[in-house]
Scaffold this motif. Structure first.
Motif, mmCIF file in Angstrom:
data_model
loop_
_atom_site.group_PDB
_atom_site.id
_atom_site.type_symbol
_atom_site.label_atom_id
_atom_site.label_comp_id
_atom_site.label_asym_id
_atom_site.label_seq_id
_atom_site.Cartn_x
_atom_site.Cartn_y
_atom_site.Cartn_z
ATOM 1 N N GLU A 115 0.813 -1.226 0.000
ATOM 2 C CA GLU A 115 0.000 0.000 0.000
ATOM 3 C C GLU A 115 0.842 1.270 0.000
ATOM 4 O O GLU A 115 0.358 2.335 -0.361
ATOM 5 N N LEU A 449 -4.021 13.961 9.528
ATOM 6 C CA LEU A 449 -4.980 13.073 8.861
ATOM 7 C C LEU A 449 -6.247 12.874 9.667
ATOM 8 O O LEU A 449 -7.305 12.590 9.101
ATOM 9 N N GLU B 33 -2.128 4.795 14.773
ATOM 10 C CA GLU B 33 -1.988 5.654 13.578
ATOM 11 C C GLU B 33 -0.554 6.159 13.461
ATOM 12 O O GLU B 33 -0.006 6.246 12.371
ATOM 13 N N GLN B 34 0.020 6.485 14.617
ATOM 14 C CA GLN B 34 1.388 7.006 14.617
ATOM 15 C C GLN B 34 2.380 5.941 14.146
ATOM 16 O O GLN B 34 3.320 6.237 13.416
ATOM 17 N N VAL B 37 2.014 5.705 10.443
ATOM 18 C CA VAL B 37 2.644 6.837 9.747
ATOM 19 C C VAL B 37 4.127 6.553 9.510
ATOM 20 O O VAL B 37 4.691 6.942 8.483
ATOM 21 N N TYR B 39 5.422 4.007 8.536
ATOM 22 C CA TYR B 39 5.606 3.193 7.331
ATOM 23 C C TYR B 39 5.621 4.048 6.062
ATOM 24 O O TYR B 39 6.032 3.587 5.015
ATOM 25 N N THR B 40 5.132 5.275 6.156
ATOM 26 C CA THR B 40 4.987 6.096 4.951
ATOM 27 C C THR B 40 6.276 6.841 4.654
ATOM 28 O O THR B 40 7.077 7.091 5.550
ATOM 29 N N GLN B 45 1.127 9.185 0.831
ATOM 30 C CA GLN B 45 0.814 7.867 1.392
ATOM 31 C C GLN B 45 -0.002 7.952 2.673
ATOM 32 O O GLN B 45 -0.485 6.944 3.171
ATOM 33 N N LEU B 46 -0.155 9.168 3.202
ATOM 34 C CA LEU B 46 -0.880 9.293 4.463
ATOM 35 C C LEU B 46 -2.339 8.870 4.306
ATOM 36 O O LEU B 46 -2.977 8.464 5.268
ATOM 37 N N GLY B 47 -2.842 8.964 3.086
ATOM 38 C CA GLY B 47 -4.218 8.543 2.835
ATOM 39 C C GLY B 47 -4.382 7.034 2.919
ATOM 40 O O GLY B 47 -5.505 6.525 2.886
ATOM 41 N N ARG B 48 -3.286 6.309 2.989
ATOM 42 C CA ARG B 48 -3.351 4.850 2.994
ATOM 43 C C ARG B 48 -3.187 4.255 4.397
ATOM 44 O O ARG B 48 -2.964 3.054 4.538
ATOM 45 N N GLU B 51 -5.171 1.103 5.322
ATOM 46 C CA GLU B 51 -4.656 -0.121 4.667
ATOM 47 C C GLU B 51 -3.352 -0.569 5.307
ATOM 48 O O GLU B 51 -3.117 -1.772 5.480
ATOM 49 N N ILE B 52 -2.497 0.403 5.637
ATOM 50 C CA ILE B 52 -1.210 0.054 6.261
ATOM 51 C C ILE B 52 -1.462 -0.665 7.585
ATOM 52 O O ILE B 52 -0.843 -1.685 7.879
ATOM 53 N N LYS B 54 -4.086 -2.344 8.429
ATOM 54 C CA LYS B 54 -4.678 -3.664 8.203
ATOM 55 C C LYS B 54 -3.630 -4.671 7.698
ATOM 56 O O LYS B 54 -3.485 -5.764 8.230
ATOM 57 N N THR B 55 -2.891 -4.254 6.668
ATOM 58 C CA THR B 55 -1.916 -5.170 6.071
ATOM 59 C C THR B 55 -0.850 -5.607 7.066
ATOM 60 O O THR B 55 -0.412 -6.754 7.058
ATOM 61 N N PHE B 80 11.313 -8.897 7.360
ATOM 62 C CA PHE B 80 11.958 -8.016 6.380
ATOM 63 C C PHE B 80 12.170 -6.644 7.015
ATOM 64 O O PHE B 80 11.251 -6.084 7.611
ATOM 65 N N ARG B 82 12.507 -2.842 6.636
ATOM 66 C CA ARG B 82 12.284 -1.752 5.678
ATOM 67 C C ARG B 82 13.496 -0.835 5.625
ATOM 68 O O ARG B 82 13.761 -0.184 4.628
#
Lengths: 556, 342
Positions: A115, A449, B33-34, B37, B39-40, B45-48, B51-52, B54-55, B80, B82
């Motif tokens: 994503e 957000l 949420e933090q 964030v 991961y972005t 990507q903040l709109g995702r 999904e982040i 959940k995944t 893995f 990042r």
């Protein structure tokens, strides 16, 4: 003892050598992680990806130039695009690029990637899908994908989308063409329906391509270790082998070490932390300083939130000197008043150290739809006073307010923005106040957000005006939760400008839209920062590199 | 003795479980949420975020998250990272040798110099030598390693041009390793260079070690000097030393053969702790000098909320600390035959 020290000193002193004439040492601040082209979005992942892989077109500072495609045609409704592929292109493994490779690459980009990947951004733009939700998965099939992307009998790549996507080339420029056979042999997606489901939205950061990158770019992968990424000029490159034969991207965390390396000739390009350091490099022999290079596809804006989700604020419509209502910025006079309070000269001096460009709209300065004749809100305390006297039916001026301003830890720019607002708000009326608080960056992003921030200064990007403006203003845009703009007229103007085919048809529509946006002041533009950099004085072509991000334009 | 060693080794998995569970638990204290964030990589990507979350199962409970990681880890998959763009295991394999090399090259001079200085100060208690050594210890204790590191870089690399700036090898030497011309046998660049007969590369690797080793030594020496001095003073004031003096044993023999050996128990404990300290110090030294070890990677992983990376480093660090402690306990029996483990 002395006899021992002298030869030791001489031996040690032999460490510094200038980089060879045919090599480039580029010292960066963070290491390259994954170079899988469907995933890479971080700056120093994208940098090597763009040297090793190529798309059909190149975004050259807002102009699209042919790369692996030579031309394209579009149907009248803009839904079908046919790309004629370049002949004689070879991959780094020696195999020839065919239409099957292009077809596989585009399909794979529309299939794989987590994503937060580049592929997800491309899918969102081309297919308008927010992600592979269970609903999307039901209808997203291999048959649908293969009908969307296919080669025709003439060996051209045909892309058929559900609608006209004006920012198509923006996405196409980021779809990198990869060798199908190499990937399939390495266990990647087979290109068929067989393992389609297994690769749907799959994080491919550790793919065969990330391990052993093979593309068509001017540079090919040699090797990497934790702090180096080594590339070699591709002698069979269709555009001719690059001037600099060897490239080392070297991770050096310490700012001091990078700056010293540049001074001593151990690096050709070194990431410079700030303009103060840049100033100290001026006049140093062997170092060339760039102070005012243009920014690419980025826009700095201040966005107002029209429905702040903060329990501590007053209910909509209520006023008090020690607070603001949640709908504070839904009043156009408040927005215009705040925009007129913002002193852009002070901002340019304090946040950009004097290196900023005046703006006309909230589009990036290099965007083709930017209109130099338009006038954004300007700093004017009298105009601010006049606007704020009209706000909330005139009650705001007599009641007063205390607006919460958030700065982000580590962001000097947000501190300057808050400082300017606070000073001018409190100068205007003794009943006007601003309370400044600091948030840690990830907490600030989460608050943004969550719609909890009253307003935010941020940098936004995108090559197409639709990508930019929709993201910033639309109720369906990524920043919708942070702005809460509800304006059907603007939405219609956005859709009309998006759906027109061709830049000539779209440009006047964007002029009307941008004029309207300047009037409404849902946001206002911050002066555009200019890029600074420092290289060795023997390096040529850095200005061009700044526009293209391609190392092949550099020479010595 | 053997049962003691086995018991300590059997405790290792429990310690690793506790350490990794605590890390997952602490990570949970950050709002979901933090964490998402982190991961972005850009605003788009903040709109995702949903999904982040959940995944990556970020909204799952601490036990579920831990169980998920543990299940993979027991199968040999640490996940893995990042931060490195590689599997955690691959990253540890690629980076740990550099940290080990840095630690090994620091340890020997650190311990020998600190013990020598501490003994010297104790023997000359109250004299000028003692005062100078104590002042040196205070200076080394109070000098921030990042300040010292920058000074060293500016002076020895920038101004004097005596030492290389960053990394564990110059680019020219690194190419030999990257292209396989020098084979990686031990993973330690100095040793591998020697094994391949490349003295020039060995010398290059050695030069790259000087500044980070010196920084770690300065930072790590204060505690060891003071500890040695205190335990030496204790030993020198004990009855058996007085008896030895009364019997006419020379001062040199008293210090070398009697006092220092008895003081070694404390010194060994402190030296063991120094190894753990060096692992922590390596984070700063590796970041400052661009040394490609696990420390710099772990620091970045923590900053980016790269949980598999942080857990991988924690596993390694905890294992090292447990093994070092075991080695210290075993060393006691060698130094003092009265010590027995059942």
């Amino acid at each position: 003892m002395k006899r021992f020290i002298v030869p030791l000193t001489l031996a040690l002193a032999s460490s510094a050598l200038a980089t060879p004439k045919d090599a480039l040492v580029y010292q960066i601040a963070s290491a390259t992680a994954s170079v899988e082209p469907a995933q890479a979005v971080a700056t120093f992942d994208v940098l090597p990806v763009q040297q090793m892989f190529e798309g059909l077109y190149l975004d050259n500072f807002g102009k699209y130039e042919p790369l692996l495609a030579t031309t394209f045609t579009q149907s009248r409704d803009g839904k079908t695009t046919t790309f004629t592929l370049r002949k004689g292109v070879k991959f780094h493994d020696g195999s020839a690029m065919t239409c099957s490779d292009a077809e596989y690459s585009v399909r794979r980009t529309l299939l794989v990637g987590s994503e937060t990947s580049l592929a997800a951004q491309i899918r969102a733009n081309l297919l308008s899908i927010p992600g592979f939700t269970p609903e999307v998965k039901k209808t997203y099939t291999f048959a649908k994908l293969s009908n969307m992307v296919k080669c025709n009998a003439a060996g051209q790549l045909v892309l058929t989308l559900d609608r006209n996507v004006p920012s198509l080339l923006d996405s196409i420029a980021q779809v990198y063409i990869v060798p199908m056979k190499t990937l399939v042999a390495g266990g990647d997606w087979s290109g068929t329906a067989r393992d389609f489901g297994a690769f749907l939205g799959e994080d491919v950061s550790n793919s065969v391509l990330a391990q052993k990158p093979v593309g068509t770019g001017a540079y090919q992968f040699v090797a990497r270790d934790p702090s180096r990424f080594v590339l070699r000029g591709f002698t069979q490159y269709w555009g001719g082998a690059p001037a600099l034969k060897n490239v080392i991207l070297q991770k050096v965390d310490s700012d001091t070490a990078r700056v010293l390396a540049l001074q001593k000739g151990d690096a050709d390009i070194a990431l410079i932390p700030d303009r103060d350091t840049l100033g100290k490099l001026k006049g140093i022999p062997g170092v060339k300083v760039y102070e005012d290079l243009p920014t690419r596809n980025l826009t700095g804006v201040v966005l107002f939130n029209q429905n702040i989700k903060d329990d501590k604020l007053l209910p909509a419509g209520q006023l008090a000197e020690n607070n603001v209502p949640v709908n504070f910025f839904s009043d156009i006079h408040v927005r215009r008043g705040f925009a007129a309070l913002f002193d852009t000269k002070t901002y340019t001096r304090d946040a950009l150290q004097g290196f900023g460009l005046a703006r006309n709209t909230t589009l990036p300065t290099n965007n083709w739809a930017e209109d130099k004749t338009l006038k954004p809100p300007a700093y004017n305390l009298k105009a601010a006073e006049a606007e704020l006297k009209q706000a909330f039916g005139g009650k705001l001026w007599t009641t007063g307010f205390t607006v919460p301003l958030s700065t982000f830890g580590g962001s000097g720019i947000s501190q300057v923005v808050a400082g300017i607002f606070k000073e001018n708000i409190e100068k205007l009326n003794p009943r006007f106040h601003a309370s400044v608080s600091t948030l840690e960056l990830s907490a600030a992003n989460a608050s943004l957000l969550g719609g909890k921030l009253a307003f935010s200064a941020l940098t936004w990007g995108g090559a197409d005006p639709d990508t930019n403006l929709r993201g910033l203003y639309s109720s369906g845009g990524i920043l919708a939760a942070a702005t809460n703009i509800k304006d059907p007229r603007m939405e219609k103007m956005l859709d009309t400008a998006r759906d027109a085919v061709g830049q000539n048809a779209r440009k006047p529509l964007y002029k009307s839209l941008l004029t309207y946006l300047n009037e409404q002041t849902y946001a206002f533009p911050l002066p555009q920062p200019l890029i600074f950099a420092a290289t060795s004085s023997t390096l040529k072509g850095y200005e061009n590199f700044n526009r293209t991000n391609l190392l092949r334009v550099l020479s010595k | 003795m053997l049962s003691f060693v086995l018991r300590r080794l059997l405790a290792l998995p429990l310690i690793l479980l506790a350490v990794t569970f605590l890390i997952v638990l602490v990570m949970q204290l950050i709002p979901v949420e933090q964490r998402a964030v982190a991961y972005t990589t850009d605003l788009a990507q903040l709109g995702r975020i949903p999904e982040i979350i959940k995944t990556n199962h970020l909204d799952a409970g601490v036990f579920e998250q831990y169980w998920r990681w543990l299940g993979l880890a027991l199968g040999g998959n640490l996940g893995f990272s990042r931060t490195s763009g590689q599997l955690v295991l691959q990253t540890l394999q690629a980076r740990f040798p550099a940290t080990l090399e840095l630690t090994l090259f620091t340890l020997l001079p650190l311990i020998s110099l600190s013990v020598w200085l501490g003994s010297k100060a104790a023997v000359h208690r109250g004299q000028a030598v003692d005062a100078v050594i104590r002042v040196l210890a205070v200076i080394s204790y109070s000098t921030p390693s990042f300040v010292l590191g920058v000074w060293l870089l500016v002076i020895f690399y920038g101004v004097l041009n005596l030492l290389p700036g960053t990394g564990n090898l110059s680019n020219d030497s690194a190419i030999y390793f990257l292209t396989g011309e020098i084979r990686r046998v031990t993973g330690l660049t100095t040793i591998d260079a020697l094994l391949s007969g490349r003295l020039d590369v060995f010398w290059d690797a050695l030069k790259h070690l000087i500044m980070p080793v010196f920084t770690l030594m300065v930072v790590g020496s204060a505690g060891l000097i003071k500890g040695t001095r205190t335990s030496m003073l204790e030993a020198l004031n004990s009855d058996y030393i007085r008896t030895a003096r009364a019997k006419g044993v020379t001062e040199g023999v008293i210090v070398r053969k009697h006092a220092r050996r008895n003081a070694m128990l404390t010194v060994i404990t402190l030296a063991g702790l120094s190894v753990s300290g060096l692992l922590q110090g390596a984070v700063i030294a590796e970041t400052l000098f661009g040394y490609p070890g696990v420390g710099a990677w772990a620091a970045q992983a923590a900053a980016l909320g790269d949980l598999p990376g942080v857990l991988g480093f924690a596993l390694l660090a905890a294992t090292v600390v447990v093994l070092i402690n075991l080695a210290i306990d075993l060393a006691y029996t060698v130094i003092d035959p009265r010590v027995r483990y059942a």
